[in-house]
Design a protein around this motif. Structure first.
Motif, PDB file in Angstrom:
ATOM      1  N   LEU A   1       0.270  -2.201   9.013  1.00 57.84           N
ATOM      2  CA  LEU A   1      -0.420  -1.127   8.241  1.00 57.84           C
ATOM      3  C   LEU A   1      -1.605  -1.681   7.389  1.00 57.84           C
TER       4      LEU A   1
ATOM      5  N   ASP B   1      -2.791 -13.348   2.214  1.00 56.19           N
ATOM      6  CA  ASP B   1      -4.091 -12.615   2.865  1.00 56.19           C
ATOM      7  C   ASP B   1      -3.863 -12.747   4.376  1.00 56.19           C
ATOM      8  N   LEU B   2      -3.631 -11.397   5.100  1.00 60.29           N
ATOM      9  CA  LEU B   2      -3.556 -11.624   6.541  1.00 60.29           C
ATOM     10  C   LEU B   2      -4.521 -11.944   7.499  1.00 60.29           C
TER      11      LEU B   2
ATOM     12  N   LYS C   1     -10.697   0.587  14.331  1.00 54.81           N
ATOM     13  CA  LYS C   1      -9.626   1.256  14.818  1.00 54.81           C
ATOM     14  C   LYS C   1      -9.429   1.318  16.313  1.00 54.81           C
TER      15      LYS C   1
ATOM     16  N   LYS D   1      -8.049   9.592  -1.650  1.00 47.46           N
ATOM     17  CA  LYS D   1      -8.377  10.580  -0.458  1.00 47.46           C
ATOM     18  C   LYS D   1      -8.451  12.184  -1.027  1.00 47.46           C
TER      19      LYS D   1
ATOM     20  N   SER E   1      -1.078   1.061  13.134  1.00 45.38           N
ATOM     21  CA  SER E   1      -1.577   2.327  12.711  1.00 45.38           C
ATOM     22  C   SER E   1      -2.893   2.565  12.843  1.00 45.38           C
TER      23      SER E   1
ATOM     24  N   ILE F   1      -2.752  11.250   5.386  1.00 46.74           N
ATOM     25  CA  ILE F   1      -1.330  11.007   5.027  1.00 46.74           C
ATOM     26  C   ILE F   1      -1.544  11.374   3.265  1.00 46.74           C
TER      27      ILE F   1
ATOM     28  N   ASP G   1       1.555  -8.278   1.651  1.00 45.75           N
ATOM     29  CA  ASP G   1       0.445  -7.740   1.254  1.00 45.75           C
ATOM     30  C   ASP G   1      -0.222  -8.460   0.277  1.00 45.75           C
TER      31      ASP G   1
ATOM     32  N   TYR H   1     -15.199   2.024  10.189  1.00 51.56           N
ATOM     33  CA  TYR H   1     -13.708   2.064   9.968  1.00 51.56           C
ATOM     34  C   TYR H   1     -13.112   2.517  11.235  1.00 51.56           C
TER      35      TYR H   1
ATOM     36  N   GLY I   1       1.067  -1.164   0.167  1.00 48.31           N
ATOM     37  CA  GLY I   1       0.078   0.005   0.093  1.00 48.31           C
ATOM     38  C   GLY I   1       0.857   1.292   0.082  1.00 48.31           C
ATOM     39  N   PHE I   2       0.092   2.475   0.342  1.00 47.32           N
ATOM     40  CA  PHE I   2       0.826   3.798   0.026  1.00 47.32           C
ATOM     41  C   PHE I   2       1.766   3.991   1.186  1.00 47.32           C
ATOM     42  N   ILE I   3       1.280   3.946   2.543  1.00 46.40           N
ATOM     43  CA  ILE I   3       2.482   4.389   3.593  1.00 46.40           C
ATOM     44  C   ILE I   3       3.446   3.012   3.535  1.00 46.40           C
TER      45      ILE I   3
ATOM     46  N   MET J   1      -9.293  -0.037   3.730  1.00 47.61           N
ATOM     47  CA  MET J   1      -9.579   1.083   3.604  1.00 47.61           C
ATOM     48  C   MET J   1      -9.635   1.978   2.442  1.00 47.61           C
TER      49      MET J   1
HETATM   50  P1  NAD Z   1      -3.435   1.615   1.789  1.00 48.81           P
HETATM   51  O1  NAD Z   1      -4.827   0.816   1.247  1.00 48.81           O
HETATM   52  O2  NAD Z   1      -2.647   2.011   0.686  1.00 48.81           O
HETATM   53  O3  NAD Z   1      -2.756   0.466   2.261  1.00 48.81           O
HETATM   54  C1  NAD Z   1      -3.136  -0.822   3.186  1.00 48.81           C
HETATM   55  C2  NAD Z   1      -2.725  -2.041   2.461  1.00 48.81           C
HETATM   56  O4  NAD Z   1      -3.225  -3.251   3.195  1.00 48.81           O
HETATM   57  C3  NAD Z   1      -3.175  -2.262   0.897  1.00 48.81           C
HETATM   58  O5  NAD Z   1      -1.999  -2.495   0.127  1.00 48.81           O
HETATM   59  C4  NAD Z   1      -3.983  -3.586   1.055  1.00 48.81           C
HETATM   60  O6  NAD Z   1      -3.872  -4.508  -0.112  1.00 48.81           O
HETATM   61  C5  NAD Z   1      -3.414  -4.216   2.161  1.00 48.81           C
HETATM   62  N1  NAD Z   1      -4.223  -5.149   2.657  1.00 48.81           N
HETATM   63  C6  NAD Z   1      -5.747  -5.091   3.120  1.00 48.81           C
HETATM   64  N2  NAD Z   1      -6.219  -6.064   3.331  1.00 48.81           N
HETATM   65  C7  NAD Z   1      -5.192  -7.146   3.324  1.00 48.81           C
HETATM   66  C8  NAD Z   1      -5.072  -8.572   3.667  1.00 48.81           C
HETATM   67  N3  NAD Z   1      -6.051  -9.289   4.259  1.00 48.81           N
HETATM   68  N4  NAD Z   1      -3.979  -9.159   3.674  1.00 48.81           N
HETATM   69  C9  NAD Z   1      -2.735  -8.547   3.356  1.00 48.81           C
HETATM   70  N5  NAD Z   1      -2.839  -7.194   3.063  1.00 48.81           N
HETATM   71  C10 NAD Z   1      -4.098  -6.323   3.128  1.00 48.81           C
HETATM   72  O7  NAD Z   1      -3.432   2.621   2.912  1.00 48.81           O
HETATM   73  P2  NAD Z   1      -2.455   3.524   3.612  1.00 48.81           P
HETATM   74  O8  NAD Z   1      -2.858   4.951   3.264  1.00 48.81           O
HETATM   75  O9  NAD Z   1      -1.113   2.957   3.086  1.00 48.81           O
HETATM   76  O10 NAD Z   1      -2.723   3.266   5.070  1.00 48.81           O
HETATM   77  C11 NAD Z   1      -1.875   2.331   5.904  1.00 48.81           C
HETATM   78  C12 NAD Z   1      -2.622   2.022   7.243  1.00 48.81           C
HETATM   79  O11 NAD Z   1      -2.647   3.360   7.723  1.00 48.81           O
HETATM   80  C13 NAD Z   1      -3.802   1.637   7.221  1.00 48.81           C
HETATM   81  O12 NAD Z   1      -4.071   0.742   8.284  1.00 48.81           O
HETATM   82  C14 NAD Z   1      -4.589   2.952   7.278  1.00 48.81           C
HETATM   83  O13 NAD Z   1      -5.965   2.494   8.079  1.00 48.81           O
HETATM   84  C15 NAD Z   1      -3.963   3.682   8.263  1.00 48.81           C
HETATM   85  N6  NAD Z   1      -4.125   5.089   8.037  1.00 48.81           N
HETATM   86  C16 NAD Z   1      -3.860   5.727   6.796  1.00 48.81           C
HETATM   87  C17 NAD Z   1      -4.284   7.166   6.713  1.00 48.81           C
HETATM   88  C18 NAD Z   1      -4.050   7.661   5.334  1.00 48.81           C
HETATM   89  O14 NAD Z   1      -4.450   8.867   5.349  1.00 48.81           O
HETATM   90  N7  NAD Z   1      -3.431   7.335   4.508  1.00 48.81           N
HETATM   91  C19 NAD Z   1      -4.697   7.771   7.683  1.00 48.81           C
HETATM   92  C20 NAD Z   1      -5.217   7.089   9.005  1.00 48.81           C
HETATM   93  C21 NAD Z   1      -4.958   5.941   9.054  1.00 48.81           C
END
Ligand code: NAD
Length: 322
Positions: free
Chosen positions: A71, A50-51, A153, A192, A116, A179, A32, A149, A11-13, A75
């Motif tokens: 992470l 798949d976690l 959390k 977002k 997170s 973020i 992931d 959601y 994912g992103f972060i 979402m």
């Molecule tokens: P993202 O959706 O880009 O990354 C989340 C990753 O989790 C995805 O790549 C997805 O494929 C993976 N995932 C989902 N289900 C899965 C599973 N069953 N098995 C394995 N992988 C799985 O989101 P992000 O923006 O990188 O956010 C990372 C974390 O930070 C998340 O927990 C999110 O809730 C939290 N967060 C993000 C923000 C933001 O602004 N980006 C804000 C608040 C909280």
């Protein structure tokens, strides 16, 4: 050499965090459901799995990890979280991931684990006034998040804290506030506000109109990804468990955000505010606790991150059109 496991690394972060950990000399295993969309992960191992499946979690935790970053979550932006259509999946998938990870991390003795959480867990009633939202860490209870959601959390924060109290799991918990940055989702419904606005501005010819959900007077703050990763690493290096906010306190209205992107793009467009899925009316990161505990605060203005993100999204659009 320190060993790290990054869950949600596709994912992103997670993608940005893996890059930073590699640059810092870690050995990194990434996990992931999918690979990173926009660049190849530099992780030493990338496991697609798949976690929500406990046997996968046991398999990926089979090394003595110094640090585990959790992470992974089901979402997206407002268009995913606030329509109600994804509530059951969001709660089931994310809670199952966290139940599995807390349990296995404890069993195998992961030395330190980062979770997170999100500002979405704060009570909706403290975020009614767009000019004066309260997101102080100790305002979390009595709980009343505005989305399932957010409830998940909060549940998972409590889960990790319970494992900490009962089994000594060494946790660090951050509540991220919006973020954003390059290589984040920018189309398809899970994007977002900053990415959505950058895409709309990039797609619209000079003098045109862009649509913004709500009256545009709802407030938010946005933290650039590099600063987020730095704050996460500082929290991990500290003795402070949290939960603590990681966000920016440069609060803007969504219409102001759109105008900032127009300035960056050097375009003059009209904003049309339309009905759409919204969260709370106001939200801003309260950074007093993180400043006291970690001596950290964001160092760059919002417009700097927007400029980088706009340039990157414009490039994605240009490549698509080629
Ligand atoms: P993202 O959706 O880009 O990354 C989340 C990753 O989790 C995805 O790549 C997805 O494929 C993976 N995932 C989902 N289900 C899965 C599973 N069953 N098995 C394995 N992988 C799985 O989101 P992000 O923006 O990188 O956010 C990372 C974390 O930070 C998340 O927990 C999110 O809730 C939290 N967060 C993000 C923000 C933001 O602004 N980006 C804000 C608040 C909280």
């Amino acid at each position: 050499m320190k060993k790290a496991l990054v869950c949600g690394a596709g994912g992103f972060i997670g993608g940005h965090l893996v890059k930073k950990l590699k640059a810092d000399g870690y050995w990194v295993r990434a996990v992931d459901l999918k690979n990173n969309e926009y660049s190849k992960s530099p992780a030493d191992e990338f496991i697609v799995g798949d976690l929500t499946d406990p046997t996968v979690v046991e398999k990926v935790c089979d090394l003595p990890f110094d640090e585990l970053f959790q992470l992974a979550a089901d979402m997206g932006g407002a268009g995913y979280i606030f329509t109600g259509e994804n509530d059951a999946n969001v709660m089931h998938n994310s809670a199952t991931i966290n139940l599995n990870i807390a349990n296995v991390a404890c069993k195998v003795g992961v030395k330190k684990i980062f979770y997170s959480s999100s500002a979405c867990m704060y009570p909706a009633h403290n975020q009614e006034d767009p000019n004066n939202p309260n997101c102080q860490e100790d305002s979390a209870y009595p709980a009343a998040p505005d989305s399932e959601y957010g409830w998940e959390k909060l549940f998972s924060e409590r889960l990790y804290l319970a494992y900490n109290r009962n089994y000594g799991l060494n946790v660090r918990i951050a509540r991220f506030h919006n973020i954003f940055g390059i290589e984040g989702t920018w189309q398809g419904g899970k994007e977002k506000a900053p990415a959505a606005v950058c895409r709309k501005v990039a797609e619209t010819p000079e003098g045109g109109t862009i649509e913004i959900w709500g009256d545009g007077l709802q407030t938010r703050s946005f933290l650039y990804i590099d600063e987020c990763v730095e704050a996460v690493q500082r929290l991990m290096a500290s003795d402070f468990t949290g939960p603590v906010n990681i966000g920016s306190d440069e609060m803007v209205t969504i219409n102001q955000l759109a105008k900032m992107v127009m300035t960056v793009a050097n375009k003059n467009l009209t904003i049309k505010n339309i009905p759409g899925p919204l969260g709370v009316k106001g939200r801003n990161s309260d950074n007093n606790l993180i400043q006291t505990k970690l001596g950290w605060k964001p160092s760059k203005p919002l417009t700097e991150g927007l400029a980088k993100t706009y340039t990157w999204i414009k490039q994605q659009l240009d490549n698509k059109q080629k």
